[in-house]
Design a protein around this motif. Structure first.
Motif, PDB file in Angstrom:
ATOM      1  N   HIS A   1       0.833  -1.211   0.000  1.00 61.10           N
ATOM      2  CA  HIS A   1       0.000   0.000   0.000  1.00 61.10           C
ATOM      3  C   HIS A   1       0.862   1.253   0.000  1.00 61.10           C
ATOM      4  O   HIS A   1       0.546   2.241  -0.681  1.00 61.10           O
ATOM      5  CB  HIS A   1      -0.914   0.013   1.227  1.00 61.10           C
ATOM      6  CG  HIS A   1      -2.084  -0.904   1.116  1.00 61.10           C
ATOM      7  ND1 HIS A   1      -2.921  -0.917   0.024  1.00 61.10           N
ATOM      8  CD2 HIS A   1      -2.566  -1.847   1.980  1.00 61.10           C
ATOM      9  CE1 HIS A   1      -3.862  -1.826   0.203  1.00 61.10           C
ATOM     10  NE2 HIS A   1      -3.666  -2.407   1.375  1.00 61.10           N
ATOM     11  N   ALA A   2       1.955   1.232   0.763  1.00 61.63           N
ATOM     12  CA  ALA A   2       2.831   2.406   0.831  1.00 61.63           C
ATOM     13  C   ALA A   2       3.418   2.714  -0.538  1.00 61.63           C
ATOM     14  O   ALA A   2       3.513   3.884  -0.942  1.00 61.63           O
ATOM     15  CB  ALA A   2       3.952   2.160   1.853  1.00 61.63           C
ATOM     16  N   ALA A   3       3.802   1.652  -1.279  1.00 62.07           N
ATOM     17  CA  ALA A   3       4.354   1.853  -2.620  1.00 62.07           C
ATOM     18  C   ALA A   3       3.303   2.421  -3.566  1.00 62.07           C
ATOM     19  O   ALA A   3       3.586   3.326  -4.368  1.00 62.07           O
ATOM     20  CB  ALA A   3       4.895   0.534  -3.155  1.00 62.07           C
ATOM     21  N   ILE A   4       2.077   1.904  -3.464  1.00 55.52           N
ATOM     22  CA  ILE A   4       1.004   2.386  -4.335  1.00 55.52           C
ATOM     23  C   ILE A   4       0.621   3.819  -3.979  1.00 55.52           C
ATOM     24  O   ILE A   4       0.401   4.656  -4.868  1.00 55.52           O
ATOM     25  CB  ILE A   4      -0.206   1.448  -4.239  1.00 55.52           C
ATOM     26  CG1 ILE A   4       0.130   0.098  -4.886  1.00 55.52           C
ATOM     27  CG2 ILE A   4      -1.438   2.064  -4.898  1.00 55.52           C
ATOM     28  CD1 ILE A   4      -0.958  -0.941  -4.752  1.00 55.52           C
ATOM     29  N   ASP A   5       0.551   4.121  -2.696  1.00 53.57           N
ATOM     30  CA  ASP A   5       0.232   5.491  -2.268  1.00 53.57           C
ATOM     31  C   ASP A   5       1.253   6.482  -2.829  1.00 53.57           C
ATOM     32  O   ASP A   5       0.897   7.589  -3.272  1.00 53.57           O
ATOM     33  CB  ASP A   5       0.218   5.586  -0.745  1.00 53.57           C
ATOM     34  CG  ASP A   5      -0.988   4.899  -0.134  1.00 53.57           C
ATOM     35  OD1 ASP A   5      -1.953   4.633  -0.879  1.00 53.57           O
ATOM     36  OD2 ASP A   5      -0.955   4.610   1.076  1.00 53.57           O
ATOM     37  N   ALA A   6       2.528   6.087  -2.822  1.00 59.07           N
ATOM     38  CA  ALA A   6       3.577   6.965  -3.342  1.00 59.07           C
ATOM     39  C   ALA A   6       3.382   7.221  -4.834  1.00 59.07           C
ATOM     40  O   ALA A   6       3.566   8.347  -5.314  1.00 59.07           O
ATOM     41  CB  ALA A   6       4.948   6.341  -3.082  1.00 59.07           C
ATOM     42  N   LEU A   7       2.989   6.187  -5.580  1.00 56.34           N
ATOM     43  CA  LEU A   7       2.752   6.343  -7.015  1.00 56.34           C
ATOM     44  C   LEU A   7       1.544   7.248  -7.268  1.00 56.34           C
ATOM     45  O   LEU A   7       1.570   8.099  -8.163  1.00 56.34           O
ATOM     46  CB  LEU A   7       2.521   4.974  -7.655  1.00 56.34           C
ATOM     47  CG  LEU A   7       3.720   4.020  -7.703  1.00 56.34           C
ATOM     48  CD1 LEU A   7       3.281   2.654  -8.207  1.00 56.34           C
ATOM     49  CD2 LEU A   7       4.812   4.581  -8.607  1.00 56.34           C
ATOM     50  N   VAL A   8       0.482   7.041  -6.486  1.00 53.43           N
ATOM     51  CA  VAL A   8      -0.730   7.845  -6.664  1.00 53.43           C
ATOM     52  C   VAL A   8      -0.423   9.320  -6.436  1.00 53.43           C
ATOM     53  O   VAL A   8      -0.856  10.195  -7.204  1.00 53.43           O
ATOM     54  CB  VAL A   8      -1.848   7.365  -5.720  1.00 53.43           C
ATOM     55  CG1 VAL A   8      -3.018   8.336  -5.719  1.00 53.43           C
ATOM     56  CG2 VAL A   8      -2.319   5.973  -6.127  1.00 53.43           C
TER      57      VAL A   8
END
Length: 448
Positions: free
Chosen positions: A174-181
């Motif tokens: 989730h942290a990786a996806i949040d950073a991309l978003v």
């Protein structure tokens, strides 16, 4: 899950949710009355408004080039598309991007040369929404994610997979996806799923893993409620009504040939509503081929497989017939389209967007299913707005008669003529059957 693997050993107080079963009577052996399934679905889980989109994958696969992609962005906006998605190859080193799977970060030595933010900005400036491809379940042994937290992953028959049953492992992703978003303003994620299911020695391992992945998808939705989530059918492992509640639509196959894709979409409609089934247009204009018998020398070429090794000339209407029913995408060099084909697809996209409310709640029927002729009907549940798509392949006949399913007591208008539904169903409509061509018939109920 089936009877061989229902060997759950539960701990005291532990619960397990078995699959739900939906059943209904049917009389039509061609399509199993799938419209009843679709109507039930819409009454309980209405689909999102279907998007029009561009995806880079079947254009040049992972051989991404920033300047080339920016040209596609400009053309996609000209066609009126709503989303622009960068598929596999956007992260990792150019030499072997797969060696860093699990690290969902762009690198300056990658295919796009560190220009992903520039592309995302160009997409948003053109009025479209930006999206990325992520294969969330896998990692490479050389990835930072695996080296930093090996406990988040499982090794299975040589592969490394995120352990979705662990909340801390899901949190890391989730942290990786949040950073991309946040960095790229992502509004669309294509979640691929290429991992093979291995032997399940425990009898519940696969189901537990599957449940963990579903939980992950729901957490993504909760954190980013407006985002569009596309799922991979994964050979059928993720293509069911349960997954359809959590994913907005399904990417069924790399083979997006309109010829084979029409069959795939038609058969999938027996288990999913039309609005969940994506179709991608993979085509290019070829204006200088040998003229055909009638003297035309401009053709529309489409792939007949997943790799552009085999191509065929078809009518643009045949491609449009394939793309009818669910979310429509383009995954090809759309800058190759001639002025004529650009105008055709621009009008097709505009029509689809104009009728978005209809397609969101449409139910489907298969009226004819032969190797030469496929007839599919889409309508609202009450049969007041009916669209019949006729697609023909290597047909040896030059016409056929199509009999729609209508309300026999209602009056319908078709091309300016008004008749009872019973009349249209009995007498039908004669339709020409050109080679790899298509036609669409519309019947509108006249309500007093």
């Amino acid at each position: 899950m089936d009877s061989r693997y229902l060997h759950y050993r539960l701990k005291p107080g532990e619960q397990v949710a078995l699959p739900e079963v939906v059943s209904y009577d049917f009389t039509n052996k061609t399509d199993l009355d799938c419209h009843k399934l679709h109507a039930w679905w819409h009454a309980n889980y209405p689909c999102r408004v279907m998007p029009t989109l561009y995806n880079t994958w079947l254009c040049r696969f992972d051989k991404l080039d920033a300047d080339f992609v920016l040209k596609q962005v400009k053309k996609a906006a000209e066609l009126g598309l709503e989303y622009f998605v960068i598929d596999a190859g956007w992260f990792g080193p150019k030499a072997d991007w797969g060696s860093t799977r699990g690290d969902w970060k762009e690198r300056p030595d990658g295919w796009l040369g560190g220009r992903l933010a520039e592309i995302a900005q160009a997409v948003k400036a053109s009025g479209m929404k930006f999206g990325l491809w992520i294969e969330a379940e896998v990692a490479a042994g050389n990835s930072e994610a695996f080296k930093t937290h090996p406990e988040y992953f499982r090794r299975d028959h040589g592969g490394i997979y995120l352990d979705f049953t662990r909340a801390d492992a899901r949190d890391g992703l989730h942290a990786a996806i949040d950073a991309l978003v946040k960095k790229y303003g992502i509004k669309f994620i294509k979640f691929d799923f290429n991992a093979d299911a291995k032997i399940d020695d425990l009898g519940r391992d696969f189901a537990d893993y599957n449940a963990g992945y579903r939980q992950f998808i729901r957490e993504v939705r909760a954190c980013h409620p407006g985002i569009y989530l596309e799922g991979c059918a994964s050979g059928g492992l993720m293509m069911d009504l349960g997954w359809a509640r959590d994913l907005d639509s399904f990417w069924l196959s790399d083979n997006q040939s309109p010829i084979y894709g029409l069959r795939i979409a038609k058969e999938t409609m027996l288990r999913l509503p039309p609005g969940k089934i994506e179709r991608w247009i993979t085509a290019r204009s070829a204006p200088a081929l040998q003229p055909d018998y009638s003297g035309k020398d401009e053709r529309l070429l489409v792939t007949e497989d997943a790799w552009w090794r085999e191509v065929r000339s078809v009518a643009p209407e045949f491609v449009a017939a394939f793309a009818t029913g669910g979310p429509v995408g383009f995954s090809c060099d759309i800058t190759s389209f001639s002025e004529k084909h650009t105008d055709f697809f621009r009008k097709m996209v505009a029509e689809r967007k104009k009728d978005a409310a209809f397609w969101r709640m449409a139910v489907g029927r298969v009226l004819c299913d032969t190797p030469e002729v496929v007839v599919m009907q889409y309508s609202d549940v009450a049969l007041k707005d009916v669209r019949v798509v006729v697609a023909t392949g290597r047909s040896r006949q030059n016409r056929t008669t199509v009999r729609p399913v209508l309300d026999p007591m209602l009056d319908y208008e078709h091309k300016g003529r008004r008749e009872k539904g019973a009349f249209w169903m009995e007498h039908g409509i004669p339709v020409g059957t050109g080679i790899f061509d298509a036609d669409e018939l519309r019947f509108t109920a006249i309500l007093r």
